[in-house]
Each structure stands twice: as C-alpha cells, then as structure tokens.
Motif scaffolding. Structure first.
Motif, PDB file in Angstrom:
ATOM      1  N   PRO A  10       9.423   1.467  19.866  1.00 57.15           N
ATOM      2  CA  PRO A  10       9.794   0.123  19.402  1.00 57.15           C
ATOM      3  C   PRO A  10       8.540  -0.692  19.130  1.00 57.15           C
ATOM      4  CG  PRO A  10      11.010   0.722  21.384  1.00 57.15           C
ATOM      5  CD  PRO A  10       9.934   1.745  21.209  1.00 57.15           C
ATOM      6  N   PRO A  11       8.524  -1.501  18.076  1.00 56.37           N
ATOM      7  CA  PRO A  11       7.358  -2.347  17.807  1.00 56.37           C
ATOM      8  C   PRO A  11       7.130  -3.311  18.965  1.00 56.37           C
ATOM      9  CG  PRO A  11       9.230  -3.004  16.453  1.00 56.37           C
ATOM     10  CD  PRO A  11       9.591  -1.716  17.090  1.00 56.37           C
ATOM     11  N   ARG A  12       5.865  -3.535  19.305  1.00 50.35           N
ATOM     12  CA  ARG A  12       5.527  -4.381  20.458  1.00 50.35           C
ATOM     13  C   ARG A  12       5.329  -5.832  20.058  1.00 50.35           C
ATOM     14  NH1 ARG A  12       2.617   0.428  20.901  1.00 50.35           N
ATOM     15  NH2 ARG A  12       3.146   1.689  22.730  1.00 50.35           N
ATOM     16  N   SER A  13       5.302  -6.078  18.752  1.00 53.52           N
ATOM     17  CA  SER A  13       5.118  -7.454  18.279  1.00 53.52           C
ATOM     18  C   SER A  13       5.723  -7.585  16.898  1.00 53.52           C
ATOM     19  CB  SER A  13       3.625  -7.794  18.209  1.00 53.52           C
ATOM     20  OG  SER A  13       3.004  -6.999  17.223  1.00 53.52           O
ATOM     21  N   GLU A  14       5.971  -8.816  16.484  1.00 53.60           N
ATOM     22  CA  GLU A  14       6.452  -9.046  15.129  1.00 53.60           C
ATOM     23  C   GLU A  14       5.446  -8.539  14.111  1.00 53.60           C
ATOM     24  OE1 GLU A  14       7.409 -13.159  14.560  1.00 53.60           O
ATOM     25  OE2 GLU A  14       9.369 -12.960  15.574  1.00 53.60           O
ATOM     26  N   GLU A  15       4.157  -8.664  14.448  1.00 57.80           N
ATOM     27  CA  GLU A  15       3.112  -8.229  13.533  1.00 57.80           C
ATOM     28  C   GLU A  15       3.197  -6.725  13.295  1.00 57.80           C
ATOM     29  OE1 GLU A  15       2.713 -10.296  16.131  1.00 57.80           O
ATOM     30  OE2 GLU A  15       2.578 -12.059  14.818  1.00 57.80           O
ATOM     31  N   GLU A  16       3.385  -5.981  14.371  1.00 57.67           N
ATOM     32  CA  GLU A  16       3.483  -4.529  14.219  1.00 57.67           C
ATOM     33  C   GLU A  16       4.718  -4.163  13.404  1.00 57.67           C
ATOM     34  OE1 GLU A  16       3.867  -2.353  17.889  1.00 57.67           O
ATOM     35  OE2 GLU A  16       3.457  -0.427  16.916  1.00 57.67           O
ATOM     36  N   LEU A  17       5.819  -4.855  13.681  1.00 54.91           N
ATOM     37  CA  LEU A  17       7.058  -4.606  12.941  1.00 54.91           C
ATOM     38  C   LEU A  17       6.868  -4.901  11.459  1.00 54.91           C
ATOM     39  CD1 LEU A  17      10.079  -4.011  12.730  1.00 54.91           C
ATOM     40  CD2 LEU A  17      10.534  -6.360  13.468  1.00 54.91           C
ATOM     41  N   MET A  18       6.271  -6.037  11.149  1.00 56.68           N
ATOM     42  CA  MET A  18       6.076  -6.426   9.753  1.00 56.68           C
ATOM     43  C   MET A  18       5.086  -5.516   9.037  1.00 56.68           C
ATOM     44  SD  MET A  18       8.073  -8.642   8.761  1.00 56.68           S
ATOM     45  CE  MET A  18       7.384  -9.290   7.241  1.00 56.68           C
ATOM     46  N   ARG A  19       4.073  -5.050   9.749  1.00 54.46           N
ATOM     47  CA  ARG A  19       3.085  -4.135   9.162  1.00 54.46           C
ATOM     48  C   ARG A  19       3.794  -2.859   8.707  1.00 54.46           C
ATOM     49  NH1 ARG A  19      -0.602  -5.007  12.775  1.00 54.46           N
ATOM     50  NH2 ARG A  19       0.058  -3.403  14.238  1.00 54.46           N
ATOM     51  N   GLN A  20       4.645  -2.335   9.580  1.00 54.18           N
ATOM     52  CA  GLN A  20       5.355  -1.111   9.233  1.00 54.18           C
ATOM     53  C   GLN A  20       6.372  -1.359   8.121  1.00 54.18           C
ATOM     54  OE1 GLN A  20       4.871   1.909   9.768  1.00 54.18           O
ATOM     55  NE2 GLN A  20       6.769   3.104   9.853  1.00 54.18           N
ATOM     56  N   ALA A  21       7.145  -2.456   8.238  1.00 53.51           N
ATOM     57  CA  ALA A  21       8.159  -2.764   7.223  1.00 53.51           C
ATOM     58  C   ALA A  21       7.512  -2.962   5.856  1.00 53.51           C
ATOM     59  CB  ALA A  21       8.950  -4.002   7.631  1.00 53.51           C
ATOM     60  N   ALA A  73      12.930  -6.151  22.671  1.00 53.14           N
ATOM     61  CA  ALA A  73      11.685  -6.557  23.349  1.00 53.14           C
ATOM     62  C   ALA A  73      11.022  -7.737  22.644  1.00 53.14           C
ATOM     63  CB  ALA A  73      10.727  -5.380  23.435  1.00 53.14           C
ATOM     64  N   ILE A  74      11.185  -7.808  21.318  1.00 54.61           N
ATOM     65  CA  ILE A  74      10.554  -8.914  20.596  1.00 54.61           C
ATOM     66  C   ILE A  74      11.599  -9.860  20.008  1.00 54.61           C
ATOM     67  CG2 ILE A  74       8.438  -7.630  20.113  1.00 54.61           C
ATOM     68  CD1 ILE A  74       9.487  -7.059  17.319  1.00 54.61           C
ATOM     69  N   GLY A  75      12.872  -9.640  20.371  1.00 55.67           N
ATOM     70  CA  GLY A  75      13.926 -10.573  19.971  1.00 55.67           C
ATOM     71  C   GLY A  75      14.189 -10.640  18.487  1.00 55.67           C
ATOM     72  N   VAL A  76      14.197  -9.501  17.813  1.00 51.90           N
ATOM     73  CA  VAL A  76      14.414  -9.483  16.366  1.00 51.90           C
ATOM     74  C   VAL A  76      15.594  -8.573  16.025  1.00 51.90           C
ATOM     75  CG1 VAL A  76      13.427  -8.869  14.120  1.00 51.90           C
ATOM     76  CG2 VAL A  76      11.986  -9.938  15.871  1.00 51.90           C
ATOM     77  N   GLU A  77      16.404  -9.018  15.069  1.00 49.83           N
ATOM     78  CA  GLU A  77      17.528  -8.249  14.556  1.00 49.83           C
ATOM     79  C   GLU A  77      17.157  -7.696  13.186  1.00 49.83           C
ATOM     80  OE1 GLU A  77      20.402  -7.596  15.968  1.00 49.83           O
ATOM     81  OE2 GLU A  77      21.589  -6.869  14.280  1.00 49.83           O
TER      82      GLU A  77
END
Length: 228
Positions: A10-21, A73-77
DNA sequence: ACCTGATCATCG
DNA sequence: CGATGATCAGGT
C-alpha cells in the motif's frame, strides 16, 4: 530496462500514490493487464469491475471486499471513471450502499457518503464502447476533496434522501431526486431484497439501494482539473 | 442521445 | 445477504 511494475505494498503517502498513478497515464489497459499478469476479458458485460480491480492492483490497494477506504492508511478512496474523448464521464459514480434501517439520529458528519468522499483519487479511463477494452487508455489522475460548496450540495441531497428513507418513503424515491447525489438500485438483480421502513413505520422488503454521484457533478470536478 | 432502473462477478 | 468493483441497455 523495464521499471514499470505494480506497487507491491500500500502507498505510504499521497505523494507515493500520485507518483505511481501518474506513471500509468497513457498506458493502455492491455499493457497494464499484461504487465500485471491479469487476463483481459473480451468486454465488461460480465466483468463490470475489471478496470477497478486492475487499477487497484497497480496502485497497491488490497483488492476485493473491504468496508474500508482503498488506501486506509492514508485515508484515500480510489475511483476509476469511464470518460469520453473530451474527458466527460460516461457513467454515474457509485459511492456506497444506503442504509435503509436504523437511521434514527444519523447525521451527515458521520455518514458513509461523507467519509467515502473525503479524499478520492479519480483515475479517468477511456470508456467509449467502440474502443476495444484492451486499447482503452488510462488518463491523468486527480486527487480530490470536496470544496465547501460541493460538500454543501452533497449534504443537502444526502439529508433529503435520508429523510425520505427514515419516513418510510424509500419506494417513492427515484434517481431524479437530488441535485448531485442520487439513490438507485444496487443489487444483483430485481429479486434481491433487503429490509426497509414502510409508509406506516412497519418493516418492508425492498430493493437494496446505493448512493451515486450524478454525471454533471463529476464532470465539473474533472473539468476544473483539466482546465487549471 | 441520454438516463434510470436493472444487472454482473466475487468474497466472507 | 451485503460489501467490494462498476456498466448494461431499454425506454423516453
């Protein structure tokens, strides 16, 4: 040197999530499915959630059924949304199932709708049916939270719909109710039934319902992103 | 052409 | 059954 691969955790931050997306933008569904080792159905008729599952896999969301946010963990849907060539949504967006009983005293602030929509990663995907499933491409992701105005619209609609449910008028509700949020059937078929409150306060059996975002609402939030 | 009501798969 | 993931498709 192939470096594109699904997030293994799971991404540990919004930044990591957005980088991958963001890295996925421009890839076709067949490319992403092949790299992930996921078979591609011929169409979505019997695999309506396939694109959502594919993106969950790539973004490190634990696929399958959880009553949690996709990235708890980062509260994102996560929401994939089918769009036309101009980026306009082709479908409404399912939010969550509507509770039809035990609603005395419920308030917007603690509602599932508000919680689900607090922080959403929208991933647009080409959705026109004339484009073969595998050739449809992933678009630029958008991390969104409702503005004060958007939340107010959502709250008003939610309160109107919940009032009708509590008052035993759920079967009078149509998809036309609500400015940005609507209530529609959400079931395996029209024979699936669940308990609700009847016109005289008695228990009745009715179709399970879900809250959906109307297209103009999601169209506006996507458009704002692409125009900025 | 579009929207509303109906539907599909899978899992615990 | 109800939660997850949504799109289908006929009637207007």
């Amino acid at each position: 040197m192939e470096t594109l691969q699904p997030l293994r955790h799971p991404p540990r931050s919004e930044e990591e999530l957005m980088r991958q997306a963001s890295r996925l933008a421009g890839y076709s569904l067949s490319e992403l499915a092949t790299l992930a080792g996921l078979p591609i159905p011929g169409d979505l008729k019997r695999d309506k959630g396939w694109i959502g599952v594919l993106l969950e896999l790539w973004l490190g969301a634990s696929a399958g059924s959880k009553p949690e946010q996709d990235f708890a963990a980062i509260g994102v849907e996560l929401k994939t949304i089918p769009v036309d060539k101009l980026g306009r949504p082709l479908e409404t967006t399912f939010v969550c199932v509507a509770p039809l009983t035990g609603n005395t005293g419920v308030v917007w602030e603690t509602s599932h709708v508000r919680h689900k929509l607090h922080r959403v990663l929208w991933v647009p995907v080409e959705g026109e049916r004339r484009i073969p499933l595998g050739e449809r491409r992933v678009g630029t992701p958008l991390l969104w939270s409702p503005s004060a105005q958007e939340e107010e619209q959502l709250r008003r609609d939610w309160e109107e719909l919940m009032d009708l449910i509590v008052l035993g008028r759920v079967e009078k509700i149509t998809a036309r109710h609500g400015e940005v949020l609507q209530l529609r059937p959400k079931a395996a078929n029209s024979r699936a039934l669940t308990e609700a409150v009847g016109a005289h306060g008695e228990a009745i059996l009715t179709l399970p319902r879900g809250f959906y975002l109307k297209k103009p609402f999601t169209a506006a939030l996507l458009a704002r992103h692409f125009l900025l």
